[in-house]
Enzyme design. Sequence first.
Site, mmCIF file in Angstrom:
data_model
loop_
_atom_site.group_PDB
_atom_site.id
_atom_site.type_symbol
_atom_site.label_atom_id
_atom_site.label_comp_id
_atom_site.label_asym_id
_atom_site.label_seq_id
_atom_site.Cartn_x
_atom_site.Cartn_y
_atom_site.Cartn_z
ATOM 1 C CG HIS A 35 -2.015 0.992 1.184
ATOM 2 N ND1 HIS A 35 -3.284 0.727 1.635
ATOM 3 C CD2 HIS A 35 -2.057 2.270 0.740
ATOM 4 C CE1 HIS A 35 -4.052 1.797 1.479
ATOM 5 N NE2 HIS A 35 -3.315 2.749 0.936
ATOM 6 N NE ARG A 91 0.559 11.553 -2.476
ATOM 7 C CZ ARG A 91 -0.512 11.127 -1.833
ATOM 8 N NH1 ARG A 91 -1.495 10.505 -2.454
ATOM 9 N NH2 ARG A 91 -0.625 11.337 -0.540
ATOM 10 C CG HIS A 129 -10.045 4.195 2.822
ATOM 11 N ND1 HIS A 129 -8.866 4.884 2.967
ATOM 12 C CD2 HIS A 129 -10.906 4.742 3.721
ATOM 13 C CE1 HIS A 129 -9.002 5.804 3.909
ATOM 14 N NE2 HIS A 129 -10.233 5.744 4.374
ATOM 15 C CG ASP A 165 -2.243 4.653 3.689
ATOM 16 O OD1 ASP A 165 -2.163 4.935 2.483
ATOM 17 O OD2 ASP A 165 -3.148 5.098 4.421
HETATM 18 O O1 DOR Z 1 -4.783 9.676 4.778
HETATM 19 C C1 DOR Z 1 -4.863 9.145 3.680
HETATM 20 N N1 DOR Z 1 -4.175 9.615 2.637
HETATM 21 N N2 DOR Z 1 -5.661 8.109 3.507
HETATM 22 C C2 DOR Z 1 -5.936 7.610 2.288
HETATM 23 O O2 DOR Z 1 -6.720 6.713 2.202
HETATM 24 C C3 DOR Z 1 -5.344 8.211 1.086
HETATM 25 C C4 DOR Z 1 -4.107 8.877 1.421
HETATM 26 C C5 DOR Z 1 -3.538 9.753 0.335
HETATM 27 O O3 DOR Z 1 -3.539 9.337 -0.831
HETATM 28 O O4 DOR Z 1 -3.047 10.839 0.657
HETATM 29 ZN ZN ZN Z 2 -4.896 4.565 1.789
#
Ligand code: DOR
Ligand code: ZN
Length: 460
Positions: A60, A64, A181, A308
């Site tokens: 995960h 970007r 999510h 994440d």
């Molecule tokens: O805090 C988060 N940021 N949660 C997510 O699910 C997406 C992520 C992001 O892409 O910045």
């Molecule tokens: Zn996420």
Amino acid sequence: MLDLVIRGAKVFCEGELRELEIAVRDGKIVKLARAVPHEQAEVEVNARGLVALPGGIDVHVHFRDPGHTHKESWYTGSCAAAAGGITTVIDQPNTTPPTVDGRSFKKKLRRARRLSIVDFGINGGVVEDNMEKLDVLAHAGVMAFGEIFMGESTNARALEMEVLKAALEEIARLGLPACVHAEDMRTIERCEPEARGDQTMYHMLARPPAAEARAVMDVVNIARSIGGLRLHICHVSTRDGVGMVRNAKYIGMRASCEVTPHHLLLSEVHAQRLGSRAKVNPPLRSEEHVRALWAALRSGTIDVLASDHAPHTLAEKEQHVFDAPSGLPGVETLLPLMLMCVRENRLSLHRLVDALCTRPASLFGIEGKGRIALGYDADIALFDMKRPEKIDAEVLHSKAGWSPFEGMEAVFPMLTVSRGEVVFDRIRNEDVVGEKGRGRWVIPGGCGDGAQYGDGDGAQ
Ligand code: DOR
Ligand code: ZN
């Protein structure tokens, strides 16, 4: 002639640490023995005193790229991964354009192939109007579908229940995992206005534990009614969320889930200190939830550790808490922080390797990775367990330029090897040495190089 030999390390192999030498040819482990005969090798690594673990698989990350490369790119994100002992990443679809059809998938694949220094899988996204593109994406070679947003998040809108249900039916038919999510949008909409009265606690009050519990319950119920879906819950953060995944497993569903280091090692208390920097979805929680996550990680109810990794610049994060984007960087600190927990006897090395290497490989069908074993890819990270270091964002590689874990202790790799090539080297003080674009595309069940959606076809 061998490409690489690693001598002197304690190697994590078949569930335990053993004194073995590792020989590599053509990117694969070809010998594992007490002593590899002194064949010539292009690169010899003296790893005396170090521990060799399989390179981590972070299922995960948000790199970007394309679209927000001021926050991160395939190059900087993959450098951060390599410097943290992660040799495979799975990228999420909330980029610009979002990865929701053949064209956007190809665009991301081209960028990743040109820039990544570690191996990578690419996930496909689900949005309101791409239902007929899901099989295109599956055939293109996505690792999984997701992150599928039940609650809105950075650069991502929440899906309506009807759409979610239809998408999960299609994904079950395609046989790929659905990574969800789980935060319930209606709960968030109800809590948000009132939460605005408390700026410090705002984000945590706006997205309470009940939002996660409700969403996990709903998606488990949908998956149950469909049958056969490989349901993966992203970044669980609450006692009840985990409890529902446990129940789903108990009744025989194909359910799994992941947890992040920030939900294990940070809590509401840190959030107060970090202010808007700590804003993340799902939010940091109270100690009660943190304890439940630890218990579930140790028992294996939580299958996987994932970062994440969601980088935003400090300028973006330090806006007013109402405006700051949600997300924390973490791909480089994931394995080092969790190894520190091993040092402190909070987690067994066995469970760590299972949660960061073996289980991710088996859940997502990543062939030939996740273990130090004969015939496997030589994805290996070497650590000096006696050398914890304080996390210092100055030396991290993400474009984010900051870390929510600043000042905490962690065990960073001395060397990271990806398919037999050294990509990060602190033994010789060289830092990242992997070449841009050397990373390979990984698809379920194999390598994507020969796959149908390579460069040059007309995927829509
Ligand atoms: O805090 C988060 N940021 N949660 C997510 O699910 C997406 C992520 C992001 O892409 O910045
Ligand atoms: Zn996420």
